[in-house]
Design a protein around this motif. Structure first.
Motif, PDB file in Angstrom:
ATOM      1  N   ALA A  41       0.862  -1.105   0.105  1.00  0.00           N
ATOM      2  CA  ALA A  41      -0.068  -0.009   0.065  1.00  0.00           C
ATOM      3  C   ALA A  41       0.779   1.335  -0.096  1.00  0.00           C
ATOM      4  CB  ALA A  41      -0.879   0.005   1.220  1.00  0.00           C
ATOM      5  N   ALA A  42       2.089   0.984  -0.180  1.00  0.00           N
ATOM      6  CA  ALA A  42       3.191   2.321  -0.296  1.00  0.00           C
ATOM      7  C   ALA A  42       2.702   3.440  -1.144  1.00  0.00           C
ATOM      8  CB  ALA A  42       4.523   1.795  -0.488  1.00  0.00           C
ATOM      9  N   LEU A  43       2.458   2.890  -2.358  1.00  0.00           N
ATOM     10  CA  LEU A  43       2.229   3.997  -3.319  1.00  0.00           C
ATOM     11  C   LEU A  43       0.754   4.578  -3.173  1.00  0.00           C
ATOM     12  CD1 LEU A  43       2.646   5.358  -6.053  1.00  0.00           C
ATOM     13  CD2 LEU A  43       1.930   3.617  -7.450  1.00  0.00           C
ATOM     14  N   ASP A  44      -0.309   3.805  -2.732  1.00  0.00           N
ATOM     15  CA  ASP A  44      -1.423   4.526  -2.482  1.00  0.00           C
ATOM     16  C   ASP A  44      -1.377   5.353  -1.326  1.00  0.00           C
ATOM     17  OD1 ASP A  44      -2.500   2.696  -4.629  1.00  0.00           O
ATOM     18  OD2 ASP A  44      -2.878   1.112  -3.139  1.00  0.00           O
ATOM     19  N   THR A  45      -0.744   4.975  -0.282  1.00  0.00           N
ATOM     20  CA  THR A  45      -0.615   5.687   0.904  1.00  0.00           C
ATOM     21  C   THR A  45      -0.133   7.170   0.507  1.00  0.00           C
ATOM     22  OG1 THR A  45      -0.755   3.985   2.399  1.00  0.00           O
ATOM     23  CG2 THR A  45       0.049   6.088   3.086  1.00  0.00           C
ATOM     24  N   TRP A  46       1.185   6.993  -0.193  1.00  0.00           N
ATOM     25  CA  TRP A  46       1.961   8.276  -0.747  1.00  0.00           C
ATOM     26  C   TRP A  46       1.074   9.110  -1.347  1.00  0.00           C
ATOM     27  CZ3 TRP A  46       3.227  10.050  -5.436  1.00  0.00           C
ATOM     28  CH2 TRP A  46       4.016  11.250  -5.411  1.00  0.00           C
ATOM     29  N   ALA A  47       0.294   8.730  -2.412  1.00  0.00           N
ATOM     30  CA  ALA A  47      -0.543   9.332  -3.578  1.00  0.00           C
ATOM     31  C   ALA A  47      -1.512  10.217  -2.371  1.00  0.00           C
ATOM     32  CB  ALA A  47      -1.104   8.734  -4.454  1.00  0.00           C
ATOM     33  N   PHE A  48      -2.132   9.540  -1.554  1.00  0.00           N
ATOM     34  CA  PHE A  48      -3.354  10.067  -0.763  1.00  0.00           C
ATOM     35  C   PHE A  48      -2.687  11.196   0.218  1.00  0.00           C
ATOM     36  CE2 PHE A  48      -6.147   6.298  -0.583  1.00  0.00           C
ATOM     37  CZ  PHE A  48      -6.948   6.513  -1.651  1.00  0.00           C
ATOM     38  N   GLN A  49      -1.584  11.106   0.576  1.00  0.00           N
ATOM     39  CA  GLN A  49      -0.972  11.931   1.484  1.00  0.00           C
ATOM     40  C   GLN A  49      -0.615  13.396   0.470  1.00  0.00           C
ATOM     41  OE1 GLN A  49       2.517   9.932   2.979  1.00  0.00           O
ATOM     42  NE2 GLN A  49       1.306   9.075   4.848  1.00  0.00           N
ATOM     43  N   GLN A  50      -0.112  12.858  -0.552  1.00  0.00           N
ATOM     44  CA  GLN A  50       0.152  14.319  -1.536  1.00  0.00           C
ATOM     45  C   GLN A  50      -1.144  14.915  -1.892  1.00  0.00           C
ATOM     46  OE1 GLN A  50       3.431  15.112  -1.862  1.00  0.00           O
ATOM     47  NE2 GLN A  50       3.586  13.176  -0.579  1.00  0.00           N
ATOM     48  N   LEU A  51      -2.238  14.283  -2.309  1.00  0.00           N
ATOM     49  CA  LEU A  51      -3.332  15.239  -2.613  1.00  0.00           C
ATOM     50  C   LEU A  51      -4.147  15.607  -1.498  1.00  0.00           C
ATOM     51  CD1 LEU A  51      -4.265  12.911  -5.712  1.00  0.00           C
ATOM     52  CD2 LEU A  51      -3.247  15.286  -5.735  1.00  0.00           C
ATOM     53  N   ASP A  52      -4.214  15.054  -0.276  1.00  0.00           N
ATOM     54  CA  ASP A  52      -4.477  15.657   0.823  1.00  0.00           C
ATOM     55  C   ASP A  52      -4.021  16.876   1.322  1.00  0.00           C
ATOM     56  OD1 ASP A  52      -6.269  13.639   0.932  1.00  0.00           O
ATOM     57  OD2 ASP A  52      -4.928  12.420   2.694  1.00  0.00           O
ATOM     58  N   ALA A  53      -2.612  16.717   1.071  1.00  0.00           N
ATOM     59  CA  ALA A  53      -1.961  18.165   1.343  1.00  0.00           C
ATOM     60  C   ALA A  53      -2.349  19.118   0.434  1.00  0.00           C
ATOM     61  CB  ALA A  53      -0.404  17.921   1.181  1.00  0.00           C
ATOM     62  N   LEU A  54      -2.527  18.854  -0.869  1.00  0.00           N
ATOM     63  CA  LEU A  54      -2.798  19.894  -1.981  1.00  0.00           C
ATOM     64  C   LEU A  54      -4.203  20.371  -1.445  1.00  0.00           C
ATOM     65  CD1 LEU A  54      -2.720  21.304  -4.665  1.00  0.00           C
ATOM     66  CD2 LEU A  54      -3.516  19.428  -5.790  1.00  0.00           C
ATOM     67  N   ARG A  55      -5.259  19.495  -1.217  1.00  0.00           N
ATOM     68  CA  ARG A  55      -6.624  19.996  -0.699  1.00  0.00           C
ATOM     69  C   ARG A  55      -6.511  21.083   0.439  1.00  0.00           C
ATOM     70  NH1 ARG A  55      -8.545  15.462  -0.292  1.00  0.00           N
ATOM     71  NH2 ARG A  55      -8.360  14.879   1.962  1.00  0.00           N
ATOM     72  N   ARG A  56      -5.656  20.704   1.539  1.00  0.00           N
ATOM     73  CA  ARG A  56      -5.494  21.614   2.423  1.00  0.00           C
ATOM     74  C   ARG A  56      -4.951  22.914   2.057  1.00  0.00           C
ATOM     75  NH1 ARG A  56      -3.978  16.475   5.132  1.00  0.00           N
ATOM     76  NH2 ARG A  56      -1.750  17.180   4.804  1.00  0.00           N
ATOM     77  N   ALA A  57      -3.863  22.976   1.211  1.00  0.00           N
ATOM     78  CA  ALA A  57      -3.182  23.985   0.979  1.00  0.00           C
ATOM     79  C   ALA A  57      -4.226  24.962  -0.080  1.00  0.00           C
ATOM     80  CB  ALA A  57      -2.086  23.669   0.163  1.00  0.00           C
ATOM     81  N   VAL A  58      -5.380  24.401  -0.768  1.00  0.00           N
ATOM     82  CA  VAL A  58      -5.803  25.207  -1.802  1.00  0.00           C
ATOM     83  C   VAL A  58      -7.465  24.926  -1.373  1.00  0.00           C
ATOM     84  CG1 VAL A  58      -6.564  25.557  -4.100  1.00  0.00           C
ATOM     85  CG2 VAL A  58      -4.221  24.650  -3.378  1.00  0.00           C
ATOM     86  N   PRO A  59      -7.949  25.882  -0.472  1.00  0.00           N
ATOM     87  CA  PRO A  59      -9.300  25.821  -0.037  1.00  0.00           C
ATOM     88  C   PRO A  59     -10.303  25.998  -1.406  1.00  0.00           C
ATOM     89  CG  PRO A  59      -8.141  27.111   1.484  1.00  0.00           C
ATOM     90  CD  PRO A  59      -7.161  26.932   0.129  1.00  0.00           C
ATOM     91  N   GLY A  60     -11.571  25.269  -1.412  1.00  0.00           N
ATOM     92  CA  GLY A  60     -12.306  25.396  -2.631  1.00  0.00           C
ATOM     93  C   GLY A  60     -11.855  24.599  -3.848  1.00  0.00           C
TER      94      GLY A  60
END
Length: 232
Positions: free
Chosen positions: A46-65
């Motif tokens: 699950a390494a790739l899946d976990t990493w990808a979720f982390q990256q896009l979760d960080a993007l979601r927090r950084a860009v509201p809306g």
């Protein structure tokens, strides 16, 4: 037997450089898909899946809306959109006297959709339990990624083949990739689902394109061979 060998040689004669390249792309897509099945269902990594979720979760927090725009983008490979595209695009191409292109687009969407469902049933991977939006069905491979890659790849190929602004072909390919990324962003698919969808969609597109190329080219040769008999 002689007739069979003659027809076989006729088919092999159509293996032009273009078809050879397409077959190499198909092999690469198939190999990628096979590798991802080993990663997910054999190694259970699950390494790739976990990493990808982390990256896009960080993007979601950084860009509201941003989520609202992501949901707009992801619609362009949703079931309602694809059903409409499978009807409207071929109809428009038929109206423009592009009968072959109409069949190519229709079979691309239909075949990719049917193959995607068969693969999902076979692998039977459940979706992530952290989805931001409600989504039914199974997870591997992503239908949005697979059918989107097949559809927009097909449209891009047609634009490239007819020499009309090849840059649009690259933009359509990028659009298909962006749609796949929205599925990870929304947590409705794992990254491995999306990558497998890209690989399967590309493989299906190449396989269909090659098969239609051989079919139509052989038909042209047979028509030319029969025309002297018809006119004589």
């Amino acid at each position: 037997m002689k007739t069979f060998l003659s027809r076989l040689l006729t088919r092999l004669s159509f293996l032009t450089a273009e078809v050879a390249v397409l077959l190499l792309v198909f092999a690469a897509g198939f190999a990628t898909f096979f590798y991802l099945t080993r990663v997910v269902f054999v190694a259970h990594s699950a390494a790739l899946d976990t990493w990808a979720f982390q990256q896009l979760d960080a993007l979601r927090r950084a860009v509201p809306g941003l989520t609202n725009w992501v949901q707009v983008v992801t619609f362009f490979a949703s079931a309602p959109f694809l059903v409409g595209a499978a009807l409207v695009l071929p109809a428009g191409l038929r109206w423009a006297q592009r009968r072959r292109e109409a069949w190519e687009v229709f079979l691309t969407i239909l075949g990719a959709a049917l193959l995607n469902q068969a693969l999902k049933v076979h692998f039977h991977r459940l979706r992530p339990d952290s989805a931001l939006v409600r989504q039914l069905g199974l997870s591997f491979p992503s239908g949005h990624a697979m059918i989107g890659m097949a559809l927009y790849g097909c449209l891009g190929w047609l634009l490239w083949r007819h020499g009309r602004h090849p840059a649009w072909a690259l933009l359509l390919l990028g659009w298909a990739i962006l749609i796949g990324l929205t599925r990870i962003y929304l947590h409705v698919h794992y990254a491995t689902d999306v990558l497998a969808g890209f690989a399967a969609g590309l493989s299906w597109l190449v396989l269909l394109r090659t098969a239609l190329h051989l079919w139509w080219r052989e038909g042209q040769v047979l028509n030319r061979e029969q025309s002297p008999e018809t006119t004589g």
